[in-house]
Design an enzyme around this catalytic site. Structure first.
Site, mmCIF file in Angstrom:
data_model
loop_
_atom_site.group_PDB
_atom_site.id
_atom_site.type_symbol
_atom_site.label_atom_id
_atom_site.label_comp_id
_atom_site.label_asym_id
_atom_site.label_seq_id
_atom_site.Cartn_x
_atom_site.Cartn_y
_atom_site.Cartn_z
ATOM 1 N N GLY A 1 61.475 1.563 107.547
ATOM 2 C CA GLY A 1 60.173 0.903 107.595
ATOM 3 C C GLY A 1 60.113 -0.303 108.506
ATOM 4 O O GLY A 1 59.112 -0.519 109.196
ATOM 5 N N THR B 1 60.000 9.452 101.983
ATOM 6 C CA THR B 1 58.586 9.299 102.319
ATOM 7 C C THR B 1 57.969 10.665 102.579
ATOM 8 O O THR B 1 58.632 11.549 103.121
ATOM 9 C CB THR B 1 58.427 8.419 103.572
ATOM 10 O OG1 THR B 1 59.087 7.182 103.349
ATOM 11 C CG2 THR B 1 56.953 8.175 103.900
ATOM 12 N N VAL C 1 58.096 -4.280 100.708
ATOM 13 C CA VAL C 1 57.075 -3.283 101.044
ATOM 14 C C VAL C 1 57.383 -2.763 102.441
ATOM 15 O O VAL C 1 57.649 -3.547 103.359
ATOM 16 C CB VAL C 1 55.663 -3.904 100.973
ATOM 17 C CG1 VAL C 1 54.618 -2.936 101.505
ATOM 18 C CG2 VAL C 1 55.336 -4.289 99.531
ATOM 19 N N GLY C 2 57.363 -1.459 102.597
ATOM 20 C CA GLY C 2 57.704 -0.849 103.883
ATOM 21 C C GLY C 2 56.496 -0.627 104.769
ATOM 22 O O GLY C 2 55.437 -1.237 104.584
ATOM 23 N N ASP C 3 56.658 0.252 105.727
ATOM 24 C CA ASP C 3 55.611 0.482 106.732
ATOM 25 C C ASP C 3 54.442 1.304 106.202
ATOM 26 O O ASP C 3 53.332 1.230 106.755
ATOM 27 C CB ASP C 3 56.195 1.212 107.938
ATOM 28 C CG ASP C 3 56.749 2.576 107.536
ATOM 29 O OD1 ASP C 3 57.760 2.613 106.815
ATOM 30 O OD2 ASP C 3 56.153 3.601 107.925
ATOM 31 N N GLY D 1 60.828 7.026 107.922
ATOM 32 C CA GLY D 1 62.047 6.489 108.526
ATOM 33 C C GLY D 1 62.315 5.095 108.006
ATOM 34 O O GLY D 1 61.953 4.767 106.878
#
Lengths: 172, 136
Positions: B55, B1, B30-32, B53
């Site tokens: 997510g 990221t 889908v992550g953060d 990091g």
């Protein structure tokens, strides 16, 4: 001179110094310096914070050392899927994308969503169609997938196969 | 990221985050990063935040918004709020966390629990700074 500033990150990982050689450390630092300069140049010319963060992130999306855009991680199917978001602290407008596969600069798509879309978050093919409609650059897997990330993905697949073969790991 | 936060000459803050997710993640995960208040947040009055990091930990803790909330409502400094967000719910939410934040005066804070975070900062009339390890 009025105050302006930019800060960036290229990811946080649990890594030991012994796992990283000097050459790679220098390459990371060069990549960070390039991204900082891209953002700083925008601010120095009186550009907006929004444009500055986009420019800095674009730089890292182009650099295969970072996990975004070109050189990003691969899913279990060996494909890229990108997420990105951008937020304007002045207007509280936001643009975000999830699970896009072919957009060269996901953060630029997020910015177009912020500026031109009634919605905050677009995902998958709908987001890609929105990118096409707004003349953003699309690329194929040959652009995004690097040998290093392909190798990391293959290692994971191999580990899965070996784990399944191990006695005692079977489940019924 | 990867991510960035900035303050421009008009006093506006912005935050951006972009990611390729996790190696071998499930298709469609889908992550953060695109979850506003999870991995990305900005408000001119207080701060701009970009996270990196694991997510799921960042989303469950709503960590980007927590930095904002701890500054606005609890009166914490940028540095204190960033460090507290790194530790927030650490007993229940274990995983790699990194947070980059900037306040409305252009001060920056980096927080991470990994020992290693690629990062940099450059303010007007100052020398650029880049670092990797916690000791730098």
């Amino acid at each position: 001179m009025k105050k302006f500033a930019i800060a960036i990150h290229g990811g946080a990982e649990t890594t030991k110094p012994s796992e990283l050689d000097n050459k790679k450390e220098e390459a990371y630092k060069d990549g960070l310096a390039d991204a900082l300069k891209a953002g700083y140049d925008v601010l120095e010319k009186g550009g907006s914070a929004l444009d500055a963060v986009e420019a800095a992130v674009n730089s890292m999306e182009r650099n295969p050392l970072f996990n975004a855009g070109r050189g990003a991680s691969l899913t279990e199917r060996g494909e890229n899927e990108f997420d990105a978001a951008i937020m304007d602290g002045n207007t509280l407008r936001v643009g975000a994308v999830g699970a896009v596969r072919y957009v060269q600069h996901p953060i630029s798509l997020a910015k177009v969503i912020l500026q031109k879309c009634d919605y905050c978050l677009l995902v998958g093919t709908g987001a890609e169609e929105f990118a096409l409609a707004n003349n953003l650059s699309l690329k194929g897997p040959e652009y995004f997938v690097t040998p290093e990330k392909k190798e990391a993905w293959l290692d994971k697949q191999q580990n899965k196969v070996e784990k399944k073969r191990m006695p005692g790991s079977m489940t019924d | 990221t990867v991510g960035a936060v900035a303050l421009d000459i008009n006093g506006n803050l912005a935050a951006a985050t972009s990611t390729g997710g996790l190696t071998d993640q499930l298709k469609g995960r889908v992550g953060d990063t695109p979850i506003i208040g999870g991995g990305t947040f900005a408000n001119n009055e207080v701060c701009a935040v970009s996270c990196t990091g694991e997510g799921e930990v960042i989303m469950r803790g709503a960590l980007a918004h927590e930095v904002y909330a701890m500054m606005k409502y609890a009166g914490h400094s940028l540095q204190a709020a960033t460090e507290k967000a790194i530790q927030l719910h650490a007993d229940k939410l274990q995983g790699d966390r990194g947070i980059l934040s900037m306040d409305s005066s252009g001060k920056v804070a980096f927080g991470f629990n990994t020992g290693f975070m690629k990062r940099g900062y450059w303010a007007a009339d100052e020398e650029p700074f880049v670092a990797l390890w916690e000791s730098e």
